[in-house]
Write an enzyme that holds these catalytic residues in place. Structure first.
Site, PDB file in Angstrom:
ATOM      1  N   TYR A  16       0.836  -1.202   0.000  1.00  0.00           N
ATOM      2  CA  TYR A  16       0.000   0.000   0.000  1.00  0.00           C
ATOM      3  C   TYR A  16       0.878   1.262   0.000  1.00  0.00           C
ATOM      4  CZ  TYR A  16      -2.980   3.796   1.515  1.00  0.00           C
ATOM      5  OH  TYR A  16      -3.612   5.008   1.582  1.00  0.00           O
TER       6      TYR A  16
ATOM      7  N   ARG B  79       1.756   9.068  12.678  1.00  0.00           N
ATOM      8  CA  ARG B  79       1.379  10.349  13.295  1.00  0.00           C
ATOM      9  C   ARG B  79      -0.123  10.612  13.203  1.00  0.00           C
ATOM     10  NH1 ARG B  79       3.100  14.960   9.628  1.00  0.00           N
ATOM     11  NH2 ARG B  79       1.178  14.198   8.656  1.00  0.00           N
TER      12      ARG B  79
ATOM     13  N   ARG C 195     -10.513   5.385   8.423  1.00  0.00           N
ATOM     14  CA  ARG C 195      -9.484   4.986   7.469  1.00  0.00           C
ATOM     15  C   ARG C 195      -8.437   4.208   8.257  1.00  0.00           C
ATOM     16  NH1 ARG C 195      -7.075   9.984   5.701  1.00  0.00           N
ATOM     17  NH2 ARG C 195      -6.290   8.953   3.856  1.00  0.00           N
TER      18      ARG C 195
ATOM     19  N   PHE D 129      15.891  19.774  -1.396  1.00  0.00           N
ATOM     20  CA  PHE D 129      14.485  19.440  -1.599  1.00  0.00           C
ATOM     21  C   PHE D 129      14.166  18.045  -1.050  1.00  0.00           C
ATOM     22  CE2 PHE D 129      11.415  17.219  -4.352  1.00  0.00           C
ATOM     23  CZ  PHE D 129      10.279  18.001  -4.136  1.00  0.00           C
TER      24      PHE D 129
END
Length: 413
Positions: free
Chosen positions: A168, A212, A225, A285
């Site tokens: 997933y 989290r 969920r 980044f």
């Protein structure tokens, strides 16, 4: 910018917070004039202020491609996240989403708040996408197709095993890592990274978010969920939602620590990926979110508040990470510091203590062997007391000057 109390407690945060505030203002002024691009960058600031800041590290061409890549996947994610959409409607949209990005007129009303605006005006994203170079378009289309198919698969399937969990996370985040690596390669600035390393970069971030966001996801209306794998949580409770019950606090924290330990397995791959980047802007980044992830895991580990509310790094520490992350030495230092913080919270009575310590020590060994730890000052584990008195006095002087200035202005009217 960060609460006054937090700044007084951590005065070393003040300068990075001021720089972060100025960077945010600068980013807002960089929004392009063309209406469709203005929408895309404005929307980026609204759905992810932190990403909007980090993306500023990139040059214009690559920044535009990454911005559109992010918004396309955010829109796809909005469809997946909306639990009010019937499955027989949602699944075909997810599977066909890679074709919709070529359609100037396509939009689909779902989500809430800013995400609803993104979906209602998705034609702006499509118009911007169609202006990207062919290499960027092909990379975005490929990842969107694979991700949509994977999301559709897990709409019809629960996350039972750890293998399911990894699969997933591959679909919703590992593919983001692969896609970014393709965009970096298409820009000509980087070699194409191995898929296994790109996947780990995505999985480390995604697993951190899933850990989290337990409470937010489990309380989702109209339907919870559930992303924590049954193979892990069933060792501690009968139902995943039982973890939030106060009577299950001990078992909940043990389950949480098990989840964090699972995420730690990706650390070495992340360090290897980052160490092989050549372009400084792309490096920053990529590096900043990874440091934020290990920092968040350190905050969440052994912390029952994950089941009571939101646990995250204080804004000042986030500002320090953004301000100080410039080289691979900084990454090794941050990973070492946060690993030490997490390690200090490991209770030897925890069922997974030995595995947790083993994974932390492996990452710390990589950091030590880099030779970087002797070259920098830790911004996480250090005694700030010597700075506190001077900085607190300085802060109050500044506040007094500002107050006096404002008072003087008021009296002149």
């Amino acid at each position: 910018m960060g609460s006054l109390g937090a700044m007084l407690k951590h005065p070393v945060d003040i300068y990075p917070l001021m720089k972060l505030k100025m960077a945010a203002k600068h980013a807002e002024r960089q929004i392009p004039p063309e209406p469709h691009w203005a929408f895309c960058y404005s929307m980026l600031h609204r759905v992810s202020r932190s990403f909007a800041l980090v993306i500023q590290q990139l040059d214009t061409e690559l920044r535009n491609a990454v911005c559109i890549f992010y918004l396309v996947l955010r829109a796809l994610d909005t469809v997946e996240d909306d639990t009010s959409i019937p499955t027989d409607v949602k699944v075909p949209i997810l599977i066909a989403f890679h074709r919709h990005i070529y359609d100037h007129d396509w939009h689909f009303s779902c989500g809430t708040k800013d995400y609803k605006v993104l979906m209602d005006q998705f034609h702006n994203v499509s118009n911007a996408f169609l202006e990207l170079g062919k290499g960027y378009q092909e990379a975005i289309e490929d990842i969107t197709k694979r991700m949509g198919e994977g999301m559709a698969k897990f709409i019809l399937k629960e996350v039972e095993s750890i293998d399911d969990y990894d699969e997933y996370c591959y679909y919703v985040a590992g593919l983001v890592g692969l896609g970014l690596s393709k965009l970096f390669h298409a820009s000509g600035l980087e070699d194409l990274a191995p898929d296994s390393l790109s996947n780990s970069m995505g999985l480390f971030l995604q697993k951190t978010n899933i850990i989290r966001d337990y409470l937010e996801d489990i309380n989702e209306i109209p339907k919870s969920r559930m992303f924590w794998p049954r193979e892990i949580w069933s060792k501690y409770v009968n139902k995943l939602e039982d973890l939030k019950l106060e009577g299950n606090s001990v078992k909940a924290v043990q389950c949480l620590n098990d989840m964090v330990t699972n995420a730690l397995i990706h650390m070495d791959d992340c360090l290897k990926y980052l160490s092989e980047l050549r372009d400084p802007a792309i490096f920053r980044f990529c590096a900043i979110p990874q440091i934020m992830a290990i920092g968040t895991l350190a905050m969440c580990y052994n912390n029952v508040n994950v089941f009571r509310g939101v646990v995250k790094m204080r804004r000042g520490l986030t500002a320090q990470v953004i301000h100080q992350t410039k080289t691979m030495d900084d990454v090794y230092g941050a990973f070492f510091d946060f690993s030490c913080m997490l390690k200090s919270k490991v209770d030897n009575s925890d069922p997974n203590a030995m595995k947790t310590l083993s994974r932390l020590e492996a990452a710390q060994k990589s950091c030590r062997e880099s030779g970087a730890l002797n070259k920098r000052k830790s911004y996480i584990i250090r005694n700030e007391s010597k700075y506190n008195s001077v900085l607190i006095v300085l802060l109050f002087i500044i506040l007094s000057i500002i107050f006096a200035y404002l008072s003087g202005n008021r009296s002149s009217y």
